[in-house]
Design a protein around this motif. Structure first.
Motif, mmCIF file in Angstrom:
data_model
loop_
_atom_site.group_PDB
_atom_site.id
_atom_site.type_symbol
_atom_site.label_atom_id
_atom_site.label_comp_id
_atom_site.label_asym_id
_atom_site.label_seq_id
_atom_site.Cartn_x
_atom_site.Cartn_y
_atom_site.Cartn_z
ATOM 1 N N ARG A 49 17.894 89.956 19.424
ATOM 2 C CA ARG A 49 18.844 89.698 20.507
ATOM 3 C C ARG A 49 20.066 90.579 20.326
ATOM 4 O O ARG A 49 20.423 90.957 19.199
ATOM 5 N N ASP A 50 20.750 90.864 21.448
ATOM 6 C CA ASP A 50 22.026 91.572 21.327
ATOM 7 C C ASP A 50 23.143 90.576 21.024
ATOM 8 O O ASP A 50 22.910 89.373 20.875
ATOM 9 N N HIS A 52 25.260 89.314 22.800
ATOM 10 C CA HIS A 52 25.444 88.296 23.838
ATOM 11 C C HIS A 52 24.280 87.308 23.881
ATOM 12 O O HIS A 52 24.169 86.497 24.804
ATOM 13 N N HIS A 54 21.212 87.881 24.474
ATOM 14 C CA HIS A 54 20.128 88.203 25.400
ATOM 15 C C HIS A 54 18.947 88.733 24.605
ATOM 16 O O HIS A 54 19.081 89.654 23.794
ATOM 17 N N THR A 55 17.785 88.182 24.870
ATOM 18 C CA THR A 55 16.590 88.609 24.146
ATOM 19 C C THR A 55 16.198 90.009 24.587
ATOM 20 O O THR A 55 15.921 90.246 25.771
ATOM 21 N N LEU A 56 16.171 90.926 23.639
ATOM 22 C CA LEU A 56 15.734 92.289 23.931
ATOM 23 C C LEU A 56 14.274 92.489 23.531
ATOM 24 O O LEU A 56 13.565 93.309 24.128
ATOM 25 N N ARG A 69 13.221 94.114 26.651
ATOM 26 C CA ARG A 69 14.274 94.414 27.607
ATOM 27 C C ARG A 69 15.083 95.597 27.098
ATOM 28 O O ARG A 69 15.199 95.801 25.889
ATOM 29 N N HIS A 72 20.462 97.026 28.953
ATOM 30 C CA HIS A 72 21.121 96.447 30.123
ATOM 31 C C HIS A 72 20.467 95.132 30.553
ATOM 32 O O HIS A 72 20.751 94.618 31.634
ATOM 33 N N HIS A 73 19.566 94.637 29.712
ATOM 34 C CA HIS A 73 18.876 93.351 29.936
ATOM 35 C C HIS A 73 17.871 93.418 31.072
ATOM 36 O O HIS A 73 17.467 92.388 31.611
ATOM 37 N N HIS A 74 17.453 94.602 31.466
ATOM 38 C CA HIS A 74 16.378 94.712 32.449
ATOM 39 C C HIS A 74 15.042 94.520 31.739
ATOM 40 O O HIS A 74 14.760 95.183 30.733
ATOM 41 N N THR A 75 14.243 93.636 32.261
ATOM 42 C CA THR A 75 12.949 93.362 31.648
ATOM 43 C C THR A 75 12.006 94.532 31.896
ATOM 44 O O THR A 75 11.740 94.905 33.040
#
Length: 211
Positions: A49-50, A52, A54-56, A69, A72-75
């Motif tokens: 995760r980053d 923040h 958010h799961t990368l 991801r 930029h958190h785009h899947t």
């Protein structure tokens, strides 16, 4: 003895940081104990995760990638627990594959972003193209068939945007109906391929039979 931190815990003894004896990070958590990195004993990343949270990146215990991801958190990739790809995008976020949770393909594009398959949310095929991008099937959003071609790209069925049939051929590619763009019938055969009507391009009747 070299002062490399192998384990770090907070005051409640929760592990914030864990390295193996080779100093490879196996676990890393932030100060709220959210896991940012998790690796197995072979140093395969299972989770990333980053800052923040958010799961990368996420893999299952068999190292199958379930989620990727970008920063930029785009899947870019999403797979279900059975490793079936539900979503796949390239690095420019162009969707190459999109499937719903039942693994029905809604969108499929080739690597050049040419659409090969589009289905609506009810799994009705709206567009189907072969690998050479020849349209084999095209339906409008109301599921009215506009084009059907066989695998050799021969048109079996063609309608205009008002759903008027311009061409209709049987599976042996024998023309049963042919109309011009003004929907004037130039040619009509019955299902036994008996010619009932034939006109030239000026709509002069060359052959007409009573039904």
């Amino acid at each position: 003895i070299h002062h490399h931190t192998l384990v770090n815990r907070d005051i409640h003894r929760h592990t914030l940081f864990n390295r193996d004896i080779h100093h490879h990070t196996l676990v890393n958590r932030d100060i709220h104990r959210h896991t940012l990195v998790n690796r197995d004993i072979h140093r395969h990343t299972l989770f990333n995760r980053d800052i923040h949270r958010h799961t990368l990146f996420n893999r299952d215990i068999h190292h199958h990638t379930l989620v990727i991801r970008d920063i930029h958190h785009h899947t870019l990739v999403n797979r279900d627990i059975n490793h079936h790809t539900l979503l796949n995008r390239d690095i420019r976020h162009h969707t190459l594959v999109n499937r719903n949770i039942h693994r029905h393909t809604l969108v499929n594009k080739d690597i050049h972003h040419h659409t090969l398959v589009i289905r609506d949310i009810h799994h009705h095929t709206l567009v189907n193209r072969d690998i050479h991008r020849h349209t084999l099937l095209n339906r409008d959003i109301h599921h009215h068939t506009l084009v059907i071609r066989d695998i050799h790209h021969h048109t079996l069925f063609n309608r205009d945007i008002h759903h008027h049939t311009l061409v209709n051929r049987d599976i042996h590619r024998h023309t049963l109906v042919n109309r011009d763009i003004h929907r004037h019938t130039l040619f009509n055969r019955d299902i036994h391929r008996h010619t009932l009507l034939s006109r030239d391009i000026h709509r002069h009747t060359l052959l007409g039979k009573n039904l």
